[in-house]
Design an enzyme around this catalytic site. Structure first.
Site, PDB file in Angstrom:
ATOM      1  N   VAL A   1     -12.421  -3.348  -3.086  1.00  0.00           N
ATOM      2  CA  VAL A   1     -13.217  -2.139  -2.783  1.00  0.00           C
ATOM      3  C   VAL A   1     -14.540  -2.591  -2.180  1.00  0.00           C
ATOM      4  O   VAL A   1     -15.231  -3.438  -2.759  1.00  0.00           O
ATOM      5  CB  VAL A   1     -13.498  -1.301  -4.049  1.00  0.00           C
ATOM      6  CG1 VAL A   1     -14.124   0.041  -3.669  1.00  0.00           C
ATOM      7  CG2 VAL A   1     -12.249  -1.087  -4.870  1.00  0.00           C
TER       8      VAL A   1
ATOM      9  N   GLY B   1     -10.161  -5.992  13.435  1.00  0.00           N
ATOM     10  CA  GLY B   1      -9.714  -6.437  12.102  1.00  0.00           C
ATOM     11  C   GLY B   1     -10.229  -5.560  10.972  1.00  0.00           C
ATOM     12  O   GLY B   1     -10.202  -5.971   9.817  1.00  0.00           O
TER      13      GLY B   1
ATOM     14  N   ALA C   1     -15.012  -4.396   0.346  1.00  0.00           N
ATOM     15  CA  ALA C   1     -14.934  -5.747   0.926  1.00  0.00           C
ATOM     16  C   ALA C   1     -15.907  -6.709   0.260  1.00  0.00           C
ATOM     17  O   ALA C   1     -16.557  -7.523   0.923  1.00  0.00           O
ATOM     18  CB  ALA C   1     -15.195  -5.672   2.437  1.00  0.00           C
TER      19      ALA C   1
ATOM     20  N   GLU D   1      -6.216  -1.581   8.206  1.00  0.00           N
ATOM     21  CA  GLU D   1      -5.069  -2.239   7.584  1.00  0.00           C
ATOM     22  C   GLU D   1      -4.114  -2.677   8.708  1.00  0.00           C
ATOM     23  O   GLU D   1      -4.205  -2.155   9.833  1.00  0.00           O
ATOM     24  CB  GLU D   1      -4.350  -1.262   6.647  1.00  0.00           C
ATOM     25  CG  GLU D   1      -5.176  -0.866   5.447  1.00  0.00           C
ATOM     26  CD  GLU D   1      -5.609  -2.060   4.614  1.00  0.00           C
ATOM     27  OE1 GLU D   1      -4.751  -2.753   4.077  1.00  0.00           O
ATOM     28  OE2 GLU D   1      -6.827  -2.304   4.529  1.00  0.00           O
TER      29      GLU D   1
ATOM     30  N   ASN E   1      -6.511 -12.005   9.471  1.00  0.00           N
ATOM     31  CA  ASN E   1      -7.972 -11.809   9.599  1.00  0.00           C
ATOM     32  C   ASN E   1      -8.698 -12.388   8.403  1.00  0.00           C
ATOM     33  O   ASN E   1      -9.596 -13.215   8.529  1.00  0.00           O
ATOM     34  CB  ASN E   1      -8.307 -10.310   9.678  1.00  0.00           C
ATOM     35  CG  ASN E   1      -7.767  -9.656  10.921  1.00  0.00           C
ATOM     36  OD1 ASN E   1      -7.964 -10.164  12.013  1.00  0.00           O
ATOM     37  ND2 ASN E   1      -7.076  -8.544  10.758  1.00  0.00           N
ATOM     38  N   VAL E   2      -8.313 -11.924   7.216  1.00  0.00           N
ATOM     39  CA  VAL E   2      -9.058 -12.285   6.000  1.00  0.00           C
ATOM     40  C   VAL E   2      -8.741 -13.718   5.574  1.00  0.00           C
ATOM     41  O   VAL E   2      -9.653 -14.520   5.308  1.00  0.00           O
ATOM     42  CB  VAL E   2      -8.755 -11.274   4.864  1.00  0.00           C
ATOM     43  CG1 VAL E   2      -9.389 -11.723   3.563  1.00  0.00           C
ATOM     44  CG2 VAL E   2      -9.230  -9.872   5.250  1.00  0.00           C
TER      45      VAL E   2
ATOM     46  N   ASP F   1      -5.472   4.280   1.858  1.00  0.00           N
ATOM     47  CA  ASP F   1      -6.272   3.106   1.490  1.00  0.00           C
ATOM     48  C   ASP F   1      -7.479   3.553   0.656  1.00  0.00           C
ATOM     49  O   ASP F   1      -7.848   2.886  -0.319  1.00  0.00           O
ATOM     50  CB  ASP F   1      -6.722   2.389   2.769  1.00  0.00           C
ATOM     51  CG  ASP F   1      -7.400   1.069   2.482  1.00  0.00           C
ATOM     52  OD1 ASP F   1      -6.714   0.138   2.032  1.00  0.00           O
ATOM     53  OD2 ASP F   1      -8.631   0.966   2.692  1.00  0.00           O
TER      54      ASP F   1
ATOM     55  N   LYS G   1      -8.611   2.729  -3.289  1.00  0.00           N
ATOM     56  CA  LYS G   1      -9.941   2.233  -3.680  1.00  0.00           C
ATOM     57  C   LYS G   1     -10.558   3.139  -4.735  1.00  0.00           C
ATOM     58  O   LYS G   1     -11.181   2.658  -5.688  1.00  0.00           O
ATOM     59  CB  LYS G   1     -10.847   2.149  -2.453  1.00  0.00           C
ATOM     60  CG  LYS G   1     -10.455   1.030  -1.515  1.00  0.00           C
ATOM     61  CD  LYS G   1     -11.261   1.086  -0.238  1.00  0.00           C
ATOM     62  CE  LYS G   1     -10.981  -0.127   0.622  1.00  0.00           C
ATOM     63  NZ  LYS G   1     -11.490   0.004   1.980  1.00  0.00           N
TER      64      LYS G   1
ATOM     65  N   THR H   1      -3.020 -10.952   1.724  1.00  0.00           N
ATOM     66  CA  THR H   1      -1.958 -10.241   2.446  1.00  0.00           C
ATOM     67  C   THR H   1      -2.106  -8.743   2.160  1.00  0.00           C
ATOM     68  O   THR H   1      -2.914  -8.336   1.330  1.00  0.00           O
ATOM     69  CB  THR H   1      -0.557 -10.670   1.958  1.00  0.00           C
ATOM     70  OG1 THR H   1      -0.286 -10.034   0.693  1.00  0.00           O
ATOM     71  CG2 THR H   1      -0.439 -12.172   1.767  1.00  0.00           C
TER      72      THR H   1
HETATM   73  N1  LIG Z   1      -9.561  -6.565   7.152  1.00  0.00           N
HETATM   74  C1  LIG Z   1     -10.510  -6.157   6.300  1.00  0.00           C
HETATM   75  O1  LIG Z   1     -11.662  -5.843   6.676  1.00  0.00           O
HETATM   76  C2  LIG Z   1     -10.199  -6.078   4.845  1.00  0.00           C
HETATM   77  C3  LIG Z   1      -8.936  -6.295   4.385  1.00  0.00           C
HETATM   78  N2  LIG Z   1      -8.671  -6.214   3.062  1.00  0.00           N
HETATM   79  C4  LIG Z   1      -7.327  -6.472   2.618  1.00  0.00           C
HETATM   80  O2  LIG Z   1      -6.983  -7.813   2.968  1.00  0.00           O
HETATM   81  C5  LIG Z   1      -5.567  -7.906   3.133  1.00  0.00           C
HETATM   82  C6  LIG Z   1      -5.260  -8.647   4.433  1.00  0.00           C
HETATM   83  O3  LIG Z   1      -5.809  -7.940   5.523  1.00  0.00           O
HETATM   84  P1  LIG Z   1      -5.843  -8.605   6.973  1.00  0.00           P
HETATM   85  O4  LIG Z   1      -6.204 -10.039   6.876  1.00  0.00           O
HETATM   86  O5  LIG Z   1      -6.688  -7.712   7.802  1.00  0.00           O
HETATM   87  O6  LIG Z   1      -4.316  -8.486   7.412  1.00  0.00           O
HETATM   88  P2  LIG Z   1      -3.531  -9.355   8.512  1.00  0.00           P
HETATM   89  O7  LIG Z   1      -2.362  -8.528   8.935  1.00  0.00           O
HETATM   90  O8  LIG Z   1      -4.460  -9.884   9.544  1.00  0.00           O
HETATM   91  O9  LIG Z   1      -2.992 -10.634   7.676  1.00  0.00           O
HETATM   92  C7  LIG Z   1      -2.010 -10.533   6.697  1.00  0.00           C
HETATM   93  C8  LIG Z   1      -1.466 -11.922   6.439  1.00  0.00           C
HETATM   94  O10 LIG Z   1      -0.593 -11.842   5.317  1.00  0.00           O
HETATM   95  C9  LIG Z   1       0.541 -12.647   5.604  1.00  0.00           C
HETATM   96  N3  LIG Z   1       1.644 -12.226   4.742  1.00  0.00           N
HETATM   97  C10 LIG Z   1       2.280 -11.030   4.689  1.00  0.00           C
HETATM   98  N4  LIG Z   1       3.255 -11.077   3.756  1.00  0.00           N
HETATM   99  C11 LIG Z   1       3.194 -12.294   3.194  1.00  0.00           C
HETATM  100  C12 LIG Z   1       3.938 -12.953   2.179  1.00  0.00           C
HETATM  101  N5  LIG Z   1       4.932 -12.336   1.558  1.00  0.00           N
HETATM  102  N6  LIG Z   1       3.608 -14.239   1.841  1.00  0.00           N
HETATM  103  C13 LIG Z   1       2.595 -14.883   2.472  1.00  0.00           C
HETATM  104  N7  LIG Z   1       1.869 -14.304   3.455  1.00  0.00           N
HETATM  105  C14 LIG Z   1       2.174 -13.046   3.803  1.00  0.00           C
HETATM  106  C15 LIG Z   1       0.786 -12.449   7.085  1.00  0.00           C
HETATM  107  O11 LIG Z   1       1.624 -13.456   7.627  1.00  0.00           O
HETATM  108  C16 LIG Z   1      -0.657 -12.531   7.576  1.00  0.00           C
HETATM  109  O12 LIG Z   1      -1.016 -13.890   7.729  1.00  0.00           O
HETATM  110  C17 LIG Z   1      -5.040  -6.470   3.081  1.00  0.00           C
HETATM  111  O13 LIG Z   1      -4.517  -6.225   1.792  1.00  0.00           O
HETATM  112  C18 LIG Z   1      -6.286  -5.609   3.298  1.00  0.00           C
HETATM  113  O14 LIG Z   1      -6.220  -4.361   2.621  1.00  0.00           O
HETATM  114  C19 LIG Z   1      -9.618  -5.918   2.129  1.00  0.00           C
HETATM  115  C20 LIG Z   1     -10.905  -5.713   2.513  1.00  0.00           C
HETATM  116  C21 LIG Z   1     -11.301  -5.708   3.921  1.00  0.00           C
HETATM  117  N1  LIG Z   2      -8.828  -1.121   6.020  1.00  0.00           N
HETATM  118  C1  LIG Z   2      -9.831  -1.259   5.022  1.00  0.00           C
HETATM  119  C2  LIG Z   2     -10.234  -2.694   4.933  1.00  0.00           C
HETATM  120  C3  LIG Z   2     -10.808  -2.977   3.635  1.00  0.00           C
HETATM  121  O1  LIG Z   2     -10.269  -2.713   2.575  1.00  0.00           O
HETATM  122  C4  LIG Z   2     -11.046  -0.402   5.381  1.00  0.00           C
HETATM  123  O2  LIG Z   2     -11.060   0.108   6.481  1.00  0.00           O
HETATM  124  O3  LIG Z   2     -11.955  -0.270   4.556  1.00  0.00           O
END
Ligand SMILES: NC(=O)C1=CN([C@@H]2O[C@H](COP(=O)(O)OP(=O)(O)OC[C@H]3O[C@@H](n4cnc5c(N)ncnc54)[C@H](O)[C@@H]3O)[C@@H](O)[C@H]2O)C=CC1
Ligand SMILES: N[C@@H](CC=O)C(=O)O
Length: 371
Positions: A158, A213, A160, A216, A35-36, A227, A231, A104
């Site tokens: 924190v 998305g 986003a 987590e 997603n991110v 989570d 934060k 990730t």
């Molecule tokens: N989705 C959201 O709204 C927000 C997410 N975050 C943080 O962003 C991070 C990613 O979240 P999403 O994109 O939603 O997760 P997601 O599950 O959609 O994507 C995770 C990605 O990381 C990759 N990955 C995992 N292990 C890896 C490794 N060892 N080496 C390289 N790539 C690896 C996966 O293949 C995947 O492409 C998390 O830590 C989450 O807490 C932070 C703020 C908001």
């Molecule tokens: N899963 C988290 C995504 C951002 O860190 C949330 O819901 O706030």
């Protein structure tokens, strides 16, 4: 061309792909294309040919399955993640401004942050696992930044990318002491409690939040309060309060039998949450209250700190009860904001805002980390 290669190709300016490396551009290694990370590539694609794009050069991209060098656009399979991570530093080269963007949720990647920082490679992260877990891990990151004269961009960890950490740091830089923080720190839980109506099953809303998305990769991380604990620890430590993980009291929404399940069985188990949440909602509704998942940090009369995280029923006119969608709403009390807190509100989850927060930090580093 693979889908990843096509996404990466769109994110490269012709100048970046063809020109030799120059010191004017910071080189990026993007880890994670979910997603991110996908939204980071999308934002970079929108910057092709702009002054923002000219500041950054994508030098390496990887997810769990493959890695890719944008100069060749040929993906290489990654048999083992550890092997992929050892390719990151060499891909960034020896000199100039080098930045790893961690998009990730991987503990294995987070465990590499300190090593990269100590080598002088900056880290920009959305993942909370390096700074939001043990105090020792947080201290290792601090020390590595000093050793490598490198920066740790954590705005996206924190809110986003909302200006929460920045505001706390600026208050401290101006001589203020932070005395309390309270608010909604989870975008997915905010979305859930802004939508849940006590009629349709809570589990259905959890699936919607996951598919949008906001959660987590494993939604138990959100529902358990873990989570939010991370934060709150990141905010507290930025405020100068060096809390340990177990000093945050967490009231989880996940019953033990669901917490113990393997990840593949979580989806099917979600309906078991429904009666618990229906009961909480009905009680709050009867009292004219709203459910909000709140994190609190407060200085006690004895100078110590108390920190807790959990679901509260708030009166509808409570300052933290407002907001819509994934809004985070955080009140910060300090010497200057003593009677009335500083309040920061806005979307606290979502790929677009998080990617923007990551790239804000990357640009700040590329420009020399000026405020
Ligand atoms: N989705 C959201 O709204 C927000 C997410 N975050 C943080 O962003 C991070 C990613 O979240 P999403 O994109 O939603 O997760 P997601 O599950 O959609 O994507 C995770 C990605 O990381 C990759 N990955 C995992 N292990 C890896 C490794 N060892 N080496 C390289 N790539 C690896 C996966 O293949 C995947 O492409 C998390 O830590 C989450 O807490 C932070 C703020 C908001
Ligand atoms: N899963 C988290 C995504 C951002 O860190 C949330 O819901 O706030």
């Amino acid at each position: 061309m693979s889908a990843l290669a096509e996404d990466v190709r769109r994110s490269l300016s012709v100048a970046t792909a063809q020109a030799p490396r120059t010191a004017a551009r910071a080189r990026l290694a993007l880890l994670g294309t979910g997603n991110v990370g996908g939204a980071v590539l999308e934002r970079l694609a929108g910057w092709v040919g702009t002054p923002f794009g000219e500041k950054l050069e994508l030098a390496y991209v990887a997810n769990t399955r493959q890695s890719l060098h944008p100069h060749t656009l040929t993906p290489t399979p990654l048999p083992q993640t550890g092997e992929g991570l050892s390719r990151v530093a060499p891909a960034l080269g020896e000199d100039g401004t080098r930045i790893v963007i961690d998009a990730t949720a991987s503990a294995e990647v987070a465990a590499r942050h300190a090593g990269w920082l100590a080598q002088g490679i900056h880290v920009v992260t959305a993942c909370k696992l390096a700074r939001g877990t043990s105090l020792a891990a947080w201290q290792v990151i601090e020390a590595a930044c000093v050793a490598g004269d490198s920066h740790y961009g954590d705005a996206a960890t924190v809110g986003a990318g909302l200006p929460l950490l920045r505001s706390i740091r600026e208050l401290r830089a101006g001589g203020d002491r932070v005395t309390a923080i309270a608010g909604v720190l989870s975008g997915s839980l905010a979305w859930l409690f802004n939508h849940y109506d006590g009629l349709r099953p809570f589990s259905g809303f959890v699936r919607e939040a996951r598919d949008a998305g906001y959660t987590e990769p494993d939604p138990r991380e959100d529902l358990s309060g873990e989570d939010v604990r991370r934060k709150l620890l990141i905010l507290a430590r930025a405020a100068g309060v060096q809390l340990e993980q177990d000093e945050v009291e967490v009231a989880s929404l996940v019953p033990d039998e669901i917490a113990a399940l393997p990840k593949e069985e979580v989806d099917a188990s979600l309906p078991r949450l429904d009666p618990l949440l229906r009961e909480r909602y009905a009680k709050a509704y009867k009292n004219g209250e709203k459910l909000r998942f709140i994190a609190r940090l407060e200085r006690n009369a004895d100078g110590g700190w108390s920190a807790r995280v959990g679901l509260d029923a708030l009166s509808v006119d409570h300052p933290l009860a407002g907001g819509a969608g994934t809004d985070n709403k955080v009140a910060i009390w300090s010497d200057r904001y003593d009677d009335q807190p500083l309040v920061i509100q806005g979307p606290g989850a979502g790929a677009g805002v998080t990617a923007a927060g990551l790239l804000d930090d990357a640009l700040r580093i590329a420009r020399g980390w000026k405020k």
